[in-house]
Design a protein around this motif. Structure first.
Motif: not given
Length: 199
Positions: A108-120
């Motif tokens: 919550k409140g985090q910008p897109e730059a800190k929302r990187k993710a990956a499905f593995i």
């Protein structure tokens, strides 16, 4: 026709895998719900260890060729969590929606730059008759959306945003998902390996 058992109780996953391998000369079947098999304790330190443990245990119990996978969501800001604990993130009693809402709360409140993710996804095949063990890995990168969207898919799909599609994983078709998802990429590699091993 030779049989391969999909070592999963997840009906969504079983149907996805069966559809993907429909052109192979194997009869893919999910686990028989009537069988009371002991739980596989997923105590591995990696997706590969867990996938292999599931496939080996079920192959021994059933005396069949078994395909099993271990997959999860890795969020950069959460130091890779939920990771190998994705299926039981926040507690074993939570449903899919409660799990992904927990991830959204933590971001919550985090910008897109800190929302990187990956499905593995790591898929393992164990053949007790020919002493064959195969493991393959697939990965799909994206961003955790700020709110869920979409009715397709399952698990964390509604919050996994794909910039190239401008949609979440739960908003694209099954055909599109098979091409670009972590499991789709791993399944494609597994299909190639099965063809090579059983030609």
């Amino acid at each position: 026709m030779r049989k391969i058992v999909i070592g999963s109780g997840n009906q969504h996953k079983i149907e996805e895998i069966k559809a993907f391998f429909s052109d192979l000369e194997f009869d893919f079947e999910g686990l028989d719900p009537e069988l009371e098999l002991p739980e596989v304790i997923e105590d591995g330190k990696s997706y590969q260890e867990n996938a292999l443990k599931k496939a080996r245990q079920r192959a021994e119990e059933l005396n069949e060729i078994v395909l099993a996978d271990d997959s999860g969501l890795s969020v950069e800001y959460l130091d890779g969590a939920p990771g190998i604990y994705s299926a039981r993130f926040g507690g074993a009693d939570l449903n899919d929606q409660e799990k992904y809402l927990k991830v959204l709360e933590l971001l919550k409140g985090q910008p897109e730059a800190k929302r990187k993710a990956a499905f593995i996804s790591v898929i393992a095949l164990v053949d007790p008759f020919r002493n064959i063990e195969i493991t393959v890995k697939g990965k799909c990168e994206g961003i955790i959306a700020k709110e869920p969207a979409g009715e397709n898919g399952f698990g964390y799909d509604p919050i996994f945003y794909l910039p190239e599609y401008d949609k979440t994983m739960a908003q694209i078709s099954q055909e599109e998902k098979n091409k670009i998802s972590h499991r789709g990429r791993a399944l494609q590699k597994m299909k190639t390996r099965i063809k090579e091993s059983y030609n």
